[in-house]
Write an enzyme that holds these catalytic residues in place. Structure first.
Site, PDB file in Angstrom:
ATOM      1  N   THR A  64      55.245  18.940  58.562  1.00  0.00           N
ATOM      2  CA  THR A  64      55.818  20.042  59.363  1.00  0.00           C
ATOM      3  C   THR A  64      56.717  19.563  59.934  1.00  0.00           C
ATOM      4  OG1 THR A  64      54.262  19.071  60.853  1.00  0.00           O
ATOM      5  CG2 THR A  64      53.489  21.220  59.779  1.00  0.00           C
ATOM      6  N   SER A  65      57.489  18.400  59.865  1.00  0.00           N
ATOM      7  CA  SER A  65      58.810  17.797  60.144  1.00  0.00           C
ATOM      8  C   SER A  65      59.285  16.768  59.467  1.00  0.00           C
ATOM      9  CB  SER A  65      58.698  17.290  61.678  1.00  0.00           C
ATOM     10  OG  SER A  65      59.957  17.134  61.957  1.00  0.00           O
ATOM     11  N   SER A  66      60.295  16.587  59.241  1.00  0.00           N
ATOM     12  CA  SER A  66      61.110  15.520  58.189  1.00  0.00           C
ATOM     13  C   SER A  66      62.312  15.180  58.654  1.00  0.00           C
ATOM     14  CB  SER A  66      60.754  16.066  56.717  1.00  0.00           C
ATOM     15  OG  SER A  66      61.904  16.893  56.442  1.00  0.00           O
TER      16      SER A  66
END
Length: 389
Positions: free
Chosen positions: A97-99
């Site tokens: 969900t985040s990178s």
């Protein structure tokens, strides 16, 4: 302590060799900004079976951490909207969900912004804060406003920016609304994918300014990087400048189609031989065309109890479906609901093939406060209008 400066210079050299780093000012930013600071507390590295291995900065040797930080790959920093690498010690499962996007993608995008000294930039999707830091170095921290929807992600990015020496305008909120308080902007850049460019971004950008964002559906591929210039009349026009893939903006992320698929496809209105195999939608340009022809549709893969392959296109909002079954080299399509999804997609694929299969960079885009219009020049049947109301 490990001297990271050689790693930053090596990264800049690779980016130059790749042809995405062309401006001395941006090279100076890449060589100055410590990318490793923006990965704290850690990252998840992919393992077999769809699992993730947590790696933390504090739990790694400095040389190993530097190697990870300056590798040429995207690094997942959050799973399932909350999990970070410092919270677990064993292999885990979850959805990213985040990178931290690959440096080649980040630098390619900010070079395409064509910024000049004194420009004020709005960034949608702060993420780790690395791209924000590059822009702060290039333009000055007071000229960069960045918006992040996830409070925890925003807090980590803000802390990393401060550690790197940048006290920029980090805002927590829905980036699709922009940030009118600091408008107007000369440039807007989005590091998330959107179904269409929000008109709020157009309104908050100066005439002659540029908006750069990944547009398309919610498939995770088959999306394009749109670059549009704002006109004095409040419209925007430009083109798709290449392929691009980012996580979907949280407020636009589509829920996966799940449950009893046989119930969803129980009542078909038609059944016929498909003119194109649905597997064509696994390719980038056909997938982009499908999402233009049937916005809101999802491509779903499944299997029968006997292991046979089933493919679907669903549009849950319009309660429509197309179901495909293979018979040798041929495919049969059953369609149901108010919209014949495959008819619309197939028409675009046919026209695209007749036009010589142009690349995604041939797609033009015009935006008003009422609609988005996409088209391919010299192909009168390849035009799609998405009305906002």
């Amino acid at each position: 302590m490990t001297d990271i400066a050689p790693e930053r210079r090596a990264l800049a050299d690779r980016l130059e060799k790749a042809g995405v780093l062309t401006t001395p000012a941006w090279r100076a930013a890449v060589e100055a900004v410590p990318r490793e600071l923006f990965l704290h507390p850690g990252v998840f590295l992919p393992e077999e079976g769809g699992r993730w291995r947590p790696v933390t900065a504090l739990g790694s040797e400095p040389a190993e951490w530097a190697k990870i930080a300056y590798s040429d790959r995207s690094l997942t920093t959050q799973l399932d909207g909350h999990l970070t690498a410092d919270q677990v010690s064993a292999l885990v499962t979850g959805s990213p969900t985040s990178s931290s996007t690959t440096a080649v993608t980040v630098v390619d995008m900010i070079e395409r912004l064509e910024v000049e000294d004194g420009h004020h930039v709005l960034e949608i999707g702060t993420g780790t804060g690395y791209s924000s830091a590059l822009m702060c170095h290039r333009l000055g921290e007071d000229n960069v406003t960045t918006v992040e929807v996830d409070p925890e992600v925003a807090a980590r990015a803000d802390a990393a920016l401060e550690t790197a020496g940048f006290e920029t305008w980090t805002v927590t909120g829905d980036g699709l609304l922009g940030h009118p308080r600091r408008a107007p902007y000369d440039r807007v850049i989005a590091t998330c994918a959107v179904r269409r460019i929000p008109y709020t971004w157009i309104k908050q950008t100066e005439p002659g300014g540029i908006v750069l964002a990944t547009v398309g559906g919610s498939w995770g591929y088959g999306t394009g990087l749109a670059k549009v210039t704002i006109g004095k009349d409040g419209t925007a026009e430009g083109r798709i400048v290449g392929r691009s893939s980012f996580m979907q903006a949280r407020s636009q992320a589509a829920l996966p189609v799940a449950g009893d698929l046989s119930a969803r496809t129980a009542y078909a209105d038609s059944e016929r031989r498909a003119e194109f195999p649905p597997t064509l939608l696994e390719e980038w340009m056909p997938a982009f065309l499908a999402q233009l022809a049937a916005p809101g549709a999802q491509f779903v893969r499944a299997a029968t109890l006997e292991g046979g392959r089933l493919l679907y296109v669903f549009d849950p909002e319009r309660e429509s479906f197309a179901e495909f079954t293979a018979a040798g080299d041929a495919w049969t399509v059953r369609q149901g609901g108010p919209v014949a999804l495959w008819d619309d997609i197939e028409q675009s694929l046919t026209s695209w093939q007749d036009a010589g299969r142009p690349d995604i960079s041939a797609v033009r885009l015009h935006i008003t406060d009422r609609s988005h219009t996409y088209w391919i020049e010299d192909a009168p049947l390849l035009i799609w209008q998405h009305r906002l109301a």
